[in-house]
Design a protein around this motif. Structure first.
Motif, short mmCIF file in Angstrom:
data_model
loop_
_atom_site.label_atom_id
_atom_site.label_comp_id
_atom_site.label_asym_id
_atom_site.label_seq_id
_atom_site.Cartn_x
_atom_site.Cartn_y
_atom_site.Cartn_z
N LEU A 249 23.25 -14.32 -11.34
CA LEU A 249 23.19 -14.12 -9.89
C LEU A 249 23.86 -15.51 -8.97
O LEU A 249 24.15 -16.53 -9.56
N SER A 250 24.48 -15.12 -7.77
CA SER A 250 25.11 -15.92 -7.00
C SER A 250 24.65 -16.05 -5.71
O SER A 250 24.04 -14.77 -5.16
N CYS A 251 24.37 -17.09 -5.09
CA CYS A 251 23.90 -17.12 -3.42
C CYS A 251 25.07 -17.96 -3.05
O CYS A 251 25.19 -19.12 -3.20
N LYS A 252 25.71 -17.57 -1.98
CA LYS A 252 26.67 -18.12 -1.10
C LYS A 252 25.98 -18.44 0.23
O LYS A 252 25.37 -17.53 0.97
N ALA A 253 26.12 -19.87 0.58
CA ALA A 253 25.79 -20.18 1.77
C ALA A 253 26.66 -20.33 2.95
O ALA A 253 27.77 -21.08 2.53
N SER A 254 26.54 -19.82 4.04
CA SER A 254 27.38 -19.96 5.21
C SER A 254 26.82 -20.57 6.31
O SER A 254 25.64 -20.57 6.38
N GLY A 255 27.46 -21.40 7.07
CA GLY A 255 27.06 -21.82 8.32
C GLY A 255 26.27 -23.09 8.18
O GLY A 255 25.62 -23.81 8.99
N ALA A 256 26.28 -23.62 6.99
CA ALA A 256 25.70 -25.12 6.45
C ALA A 256 26.92 -25.72 6.19
O ALA A 256 27.69 -25.65 5.44
N ILE A 257 26.79 -27.16 7.08
CA ILE A 257 27.96 -28.26 6.92
C ILE A 257 27.73 -28.68 5.23
O ILE A 257 26.41 -28.81 4.80
N LEU A 258 28.56 -29.18 4.91
CA LEU A 258 28.55 -29.66 3.26
C LEU A 258 27.53 -30.66 3.13
O LEU A 258 26.73 -30.73 2.12
N SER A 259 27.43 -31.67 3.90
CA SER A 259 26.27 -32.75 3.72
C SER A 259 24.98 -32.29 3.80
O SER A 259 24.02 -32.55 3.16
N VAL A 260 24.77 -31.27 4.50
CA VAL A 260 23.40 -30.46 4.66
C VAL A 260 22.98 -29.68 3.49
O VAL A 260 22.19 -29.71 2.75
N PHE A 261 24.28 -29.03 3.05
CA PHE A 261 24.30 -28.17 1.61
C PHE A 261 23.86 -29.20 0.70
O PHE A 261 23.06 -28.55 -0.23
N ASN A 262 24.40 -30.23 0.42
CA ASN A 262 24.10 -30.92 -0.80
C ASN A 262 22.90 -31.68 -0.56
O ASN A 262 22.27 -32.10 -1.63
N SER A 263 22.21 -31.79 0.45
CA SER A 263 21.03 -32.86 0.61
C SER A 263 19.71 -31.94 0.70
O SER A 263 18.75 -32.38 0.10
N TYR A 264 19.93 -30.73 1.09
CA TYR A 264 18.69 -29.81 1.01
C TYR A 264 18.02 -29.25 -0.46
O TYR A 264 19.13 -29.24 -1.33
N THR A 265 17.15 -28.62 -0.36
CA THR A 265 16.61 -27.71 -1.50
C THR A 265 17.42 -26.46 -1.34
O THR A 265 17.26 -25.71 -0.33
N ILE A 266 17.92 -25.97 -2.53
CA ILE A 266 18.51 -24.57 -2.49
C ILE A 266 18.44 -24.13 -3.91
O ILE A 266 18.60 -24.58 -5.02
N GLY A 267 17.64 -22.82 -4.06
CA GLY A 267 17.46 -22.22 -5.32
C GLY A 267 17.08 -20.69 -5.27
O GLY A 267 17.29 -20.32 -4.09
N TRP A 268 16.53 -20.53 -6.41
CA TRP A 268 15.89 -19.26 -6.64
C TRP A 268 14.67 -19.14 -6.83
O TRP A 268 13.86 -19.90 -7.44
N TYR A 269 14.12 -18.03 -6.15
CA TYR A 269 12.51 -17.83 -6.12
C TYR A 269 12.60 -16.33 -6.58
O TYR A 269 13.50 -15.62 -6.10
N ARG A 270 11.40 -15.91 -6.99
CA ARG A 270 11.35 -14.20 -7.14
C ARG A 270 9.97 -13.84 -6.78
O ARG A 270 8.91 -14.67 -6.67
N GLN A 271 9.68 -12.69 -6.49
CA GLN A 271 8.65 -11.86 -5.83
C GLN A 271 8.28 -10.63 -6.58
O GLN A 271 9.47 -9.78 -6.36
N THR A 272 7.37 -10.36 -6.96
CA THR A 272 6.82 -8.92 -7.25
C THR A 272 6.09 -8.43 -6.03
O THR A 272 5.27 -9.32 -5.24
N PRO A 273 6.25 -7.30 -5.51
CA PRO A 273 5.47 -6.80 -4.35
C PRO A 273 4.07 -6.84 -4.56
O PRO A 273 3.52 -6.55 -5.62
N GLY A 274 3.55 -7.71 -3.30
CA GLY A 274 1.87 -7.69 -3.50
C GLY A 274 1.65 -9.05 -4.08
O GLY A 274 0.57 -9.44 -3.78
N GLN A 275 2.57 -9.87 -4.66
CA GLN A 275 2.23 -11.29 -4.85
C GLN A 275 3.14 -12.20 -4.30
O GLN A 275 4.08 -11.98 -3.31
N GLU A 276 2.74 -13.36 -4.53
CA GLU A 276 3.50 -14.46 -3.85
C GLU A 276 4.67 -14.74 -4.32
O GLU A 276 4.91 -14.46 -5.67
#
Length: 118
Positions: free
Chosen positions: A20-47
């Protein structure tokens, strides 16, 4: 405001792999590097649950269920985060979301479906 676009989901047999790939646009590099970014998953009806994230530039956090099978990586020049998923199992079937934020996600992608057949 950052925007996230995911790609790479699909249908695979048990034991197979997807990336899987996730491309972030609109975020400056320093913010992109310092924030939390990653992957989550969800089954309908669940958290929605954490799969694998970068907390800051280098620290990674994985769910126990994927620790030996999935690998998160990043390409900062492309503002892109990847999730290599190996040895996929039917229980990995879900909608996978990319999330981005200062600690917990405040921005989400549209989601990409991953389906693993037995």
């Amino acid at each position: 405001q950052a925007r996230l676009v995911e790609s790479g989901g699909g249908l695979v047999q048990a034991g197979g792999s997807l990336r899987l790939s996730c491309k972030a646009s609109g975020a400056i590099l320093s913010v992109f590097n310092s924030y939390t970014i990653g992957w989550y998953r969800q089954t309908p009806g669940q958290e929605r649950e954490l799969v694998a994230v970068f907390s800051g530039m280098r620290r990674t956090i994985y769910a126990d269920s994927v620790k030996d099978r999935f690998t998160i990586s990043r390409d900062n020049t492309r503002r892109t985060v990847y999730l290599q998923m190996n040895n996929l199992q039917p229980e990995d079937t879900d909608i996978y979301y990319c999330g981005f934020g200062p600690s917990t996600p405040s921005v989400w992608g549209q989601g990409t479906q991953v389906t693993v057949s037995p």
